[in-house]
Design an enzyme around this catalytic site. Structure first.
Site, PDB file in Angstrom:
ATOM      1  CB  ILE A   1      -1.531   0.412   1.076  1.00  0.00           C
ATOM      2  CG1 ILE A   1      -0.344  -0.149   2.680  1.00  0.00           C
ATOM      3  CG2 ILE A   1      -1.730  -1.342   0.822  1.00  0.00           C
ATOM      4  CD1 ILE A   1      -1.201   0.195   3.416  1.00  0.00           C
TER       5      ILE A   1
ATOM      6  CB  ALA B   1       6.885  -5.206   6.995  1.00  0.00           C
TER       7      ALA B   1
ATOM      8  NE  ARG C   1      16.547  -9.721  11.360  1.00  0.00           N
ATOM      9  CZ  ARG C   1      17.784 -10.376  12.149  1.00  0.00           C
ATOM     10  NH1 ARG C   1      18.741  -9.766  11.192  1.00  0.00           N
ATOM     11  NH2 ARG C   1      17.184 -11.117  12.374  1.00  0.00           N
TER      12      ARG C   1
ATOM     13  CG  ASN D   1      14.799  -1.216   3.079  1.00  0.00           C
ATOM     14  OD1 ASN D   1      14.616  -0.162   3.201  1.00  0.00           O
ATOM     15  ND2 ASN D   1      14.485  -1.805   1.860  1.00  0.00           N
TER      16      ASN D   1
ATOM     17  CE  LYS E   1       9.332  -5.157  19.020  1.00  0.00           C
ATOM     18  NZ  LYS E   1       9.949  -4.906  20.793  1.00  0.00           N
TER      19      LYS E   1
ATOM     20  N   GLY F   1       4.677   0.288  10.903  1.00  0.00           N
ATOM     21  CA  GLY F   1       4.196   1.573   9.882  1.00  0.00           C
ATOM     22  C   GLY F   1       3.328   2.520  10.371  1.00  0.00           C
ATOM     23  CD  GLU F   2      -0.787   1.069  12.089  1.00  0.00           C
ATOM     24  OE1 GLU F   2      -2.920   0.955  11.862  1.00  0.00           O
ATOM     25  OE2 GLU F   2      -0.405  -0.332  12.474  1.00  0.00           O
TER      26      GLU F   2
END
Length: 745
Positions: free
Chosen positions: A482, A526, A629, A632, A702, A705-706
């Site tokens: 997304i 991810a 970890r 990217n 973990k 994104g948010e």
């Protein structure tokens, strides 16, 4: 627990995974800032989004929304527009249209039937034309008669709570000890209410679907959906089909932020219309319809109570939230979700309640719960620090719990104190002055801090990895990207595990013809899909080791070569013309209950407030994060930057406004619903702390994104207080709220 089949491997996270093969691969792609593999396709226009598929003989559909806030549709005069040039048909199938969008992950058919109107703009018809313009013209002219009813459009969040705590995966209410008694005995207390407005996800890409039926009765829908696997089940149930007859393709998504977790009205409308016409139908929501008829973040009223000893030890935390939703919906904004575990305190009360209103459906928006809940908690912590005359960072560190204060289980990993301390040093926190004392001309300047926390979620999902005879690999899954970097991250994991250059790994996502996936949402994408790719690649490594005649631990894969037993063989040669493939599946297990898993961080903000105009300028922000970890560095940083920008919007700009007479949204486009733009976004810096979480998954990552939005707005709000000495508890903090309290020139 591992389970092996001939060509697949399943891991249920019942035990920690202390050993990860990613720590011993030799190429070192995972963890670096690899540029997006899908970037060239996107910037050149070759990435195909839902509305851009070229399908022959397509008809165009334009949705029609209800023009009342509550009542019934009496009649729709389709004949009045069918004679217009280019108009094909008007579909008003009340038994099949989807009424409201569901939350992602649901597998039951969404509530249906639009004869009864519950909110202004609810979709009641779709007009079909040979061109988009013809359909739009007819949709605007379509006569509809209504019978209006009394609705709830203006209300008191406290007076009109229904007291019916809705069922949800997150407990609506939890209590421990006696908050009232602790407040009465405490040396220092805070009892304040913070309010947040409705918000819209405001993704760049509007919701769109292109539906086409096969001769065998199967449906293919090209859509903008974050969770194709569960969305296909929703769509199948809505249409009375078996899931095997529904295929969703969602290869590229121009942002979702929760609004595309479940299917939205245009998907069923396009499918029903295509079935009736016997030809493909494309339905793309206008921007105003995205606001009117998809999903909003609920407005909230949050009563925060904190009790502390004189030296700043919390003895009680109360976080009581009231949100709003339709009378037919159970979803509530879980504002207290991080309050359960963020700080110590033996007396605790966390509750959620609903007011039933005739406003647009409320549902998940980026960081549901934490995004607004930490505005309340972290501002209240700042107020407590002020009352105690204690540094806000020191207050948070003193109340960092060693174990989950409610569940009494260990944290899988937790680096909140480290993030606060590292951020304070890097940001120059020691230069912060007392509230309202730093002035530069007409500008009052201040600094603020807030903790960040976001619960870590593992979703069951699979990925297939295939090695072709030429030594190239293909990763396939119904997982989506997304805009977060899924294509790149999965390619990195496969490349490292199989010892391939990145350009020899192809990733195909967003198609339910591939193996199922939990999709993208909740910051689980991810780590969950990455773990599935890791497991599949691990199975392929075992096969390659067997072909080399060595143990898997003795095999080195690098640059397309297999190395072991004192020999080096190209993968293409080792495969000997025979492709191999494996499916990896990850699933949640006992570790979810045996540990409390979350990502943590700390936000720092410096703001300036103009004493003449009340204008707020965010000068700089720093986010320090620990999320296991980092797969990217570049895509993770981008996610955090986006989250921090969301935080600025929540603190200063974003507010959906509802007409008190009808519930209609009055600022329903990006011209009047204000999100931060370039001029609003200052120098943002992101730092990641090194961390591994062996309880989360086999790749030790973990969700991130948010995380960037969680607490970001509170840091801005706390900086405004430090600058001005004015505490605004009603968000967003607009200049009209500040001006009456600012000092004279």
């Amino acid at each position: 627990m591992f389970g092996f089949g001939e060509d697949n491997v399943t891991l249920t996270m019942d035990k920690p995974q202390p050993v990860s093969r990613l720590d011993t691969t030799v190429q070192g792609l995972v963890g670096t800032g690899v540029e997006r593999v899908d970037g060239p396709a996107k910037v050149s226009g070759r990435a195909t989004y839902a509305a851009e598929y070229r399908i022959d003989d397509v008809a165009y559909g334009v949705l029609v929304g209800a023009g009342i806030g509550k009542g019934k549709v009496v009649s729709i005069d389709a004949d009045a527009v069918k004679s217009l040039p280019g108009v094909i048909d008007v579909v008003t199938d009340y038994d099949t249209f989807i009424r409201v969008s569901q939350q992602g992950g649901e597998t039951e058919a969404p509530t249906q039937g639009v004869r009864d109107v519950e909110y202004f703009g609810e979709i009641v018809a779709i007009v079909l034309g040979e061109t988009y313009e013809a359909a739009r013209d007819a949709a605007l002219r379509l006569p509809i008669d209504y019978e209006t009813e009394e609705g709830v459009f203006a209300f008191s969040m406290e007076a009109e709570r229904d007291g019916d705590l809705p069922p949800n995966n997150t407990p609506a209410q939890s209590a421990q000890g006696d908050v009232e008694a602790a407040m009465a005995k405490a040396a220092v207390t805070i009892d304040a209410t913070y309010t947040t407005p409705s918000q819209n996800s405001a993704a760049m890409e509007p919701h769109a679907s292109l539906a086409m039926w096969g001769e065998d009765g199967s449906l293919t829908l090209y859509g903008a959906y974050q969770m194709p696997t569960s969305d296909a089940q929703q769509l199948a149930d809505a249409l009375g089909l078996s899931k095997s007859k529904v295929r969703i393709v969602s290869r590229y998504i121009g942002g979702g932020f929760g609004s595309k977790l479940g299917i939205a009205p245009e998907s069923v409308a396009a499918a029903v219309a295509a079935k009736r016409l016997g030809r493909p139908v494309k339905a793309v929501m206008m921007r105003q319809q995205v606001f009117d008829a998809t999903v909003r973040r609920s407005n909230t009223s949050q009563r925060m109570r904190l009790a502390a000893t004189a030296d700043g030890r919390l003895t009680a935390i109360g976080h009581e939230t009231t949100a709003s939703n339709l009378s037919t919906e159970d979803y509530f904004e879980p504002a207290g979700i991080s309050t359960h575990f963020l700080y110590a305190g033996e007396n605790r009360l966390i509750s959620h309640d609903l007011v039933r209103v005739n406003w647009l459906l409320s549902g998940s928006m980026r960081a549901p719960g934490e995004a607004v809940g930490l505005l309340g908690l972290e501002c209240a912590m700042d107020e407590l620090a002020e009352a105690l005359a204690l540094d806000p960072i020191e207050l948070r560190i003193r109340n960092d719990p060693g174990r989950d204060p409610e569940k009494d289980v260990p944290f899988s990993s937790r680096a909140l104190k480290e993030a606060l301390r590292h951020g304070a040093d890097h940001f120059g926190w020691d230069r912060r002055q007392a509230a309202g004392t730093r002035r530069e001309g007409d500008w009052l300047v201040g600094m603020g801090v807030a903790s960040a926390a976001r619960a870590n979620i593992l979703m069951k999902g699979s990925a297939k990895v295939a090695l072709d005879p030429d030594g190239t690999a293909t990763v396939t899954s119904a997982m989506t990207d997304i805009g977060t970097g899924s294509y790149t991250i999965l390619a990195q994991i496969a490349a490292d595990m199989l010892g391939l250059p990145l350009d020899r790994v192809r990733v195909e996502l967003g198609d339910t013809n591939h193996v199922p996936s939990g999709g993208s949402g909740g910051s689980w994408g991810a780590a969950s899909s990455g773990s599935a790719v890791y497991l599949a690649a691990q199975a392929l490594r075992a096969k390659l080791a067997k072909a080399m005649g060595v143990e898997e631990e003795e095999l080195t894969l690098k640059d397309g070569q297999a190395i072991g037993a004192n020999r080096q063989v190209a993968l293409a040669e080792l495969l000997d013309g025979k492709p191999i493939e494996a499916v990896g599946t990850i699933d949640k297990g006992a570790q979810e209950k045996l540990t409390t898993q979350a990502s943590y961080g700390a936000h720092f903000a410096e703001v300036a407030v103009d004493v003449v105009t009340g204008e707020v300028r965010v000068r700089r922000m720093l986010g320090v994060f620990a999320a296991g970890r980092i797969l990217n560095q570049q895509t993770a940083r981008s996610q955090c930057l986006g989250g921090m920008t969301f935080g600025i919007g929540g603190a200063l700009h974003e507010e959906l406004m509802h007409d008190a007479r009808t519930g209609k949204l009055v600022n329903r486009d990006l011209a009047e619903y204000h999100v931060p733009v370039n001029a609003d976004v200052p120098d943002l810096e992101v730092i990641f702390l090194p961390e591994r979480d062996i309880h989360a998954n086999p790749i030790h990552a973990k969700g991130i994104g948010e995380l960037g939005i969680c607490g970001a707005g509170a840091a801005v709000a706390n900086a405004i207080y430090n600058a001005t000495g004015v505490r605004i508890r009603d968000f967003p903090i607009t200049l009209d709220k500040l001006l009456p309290h600012l000092p004279a020139m």
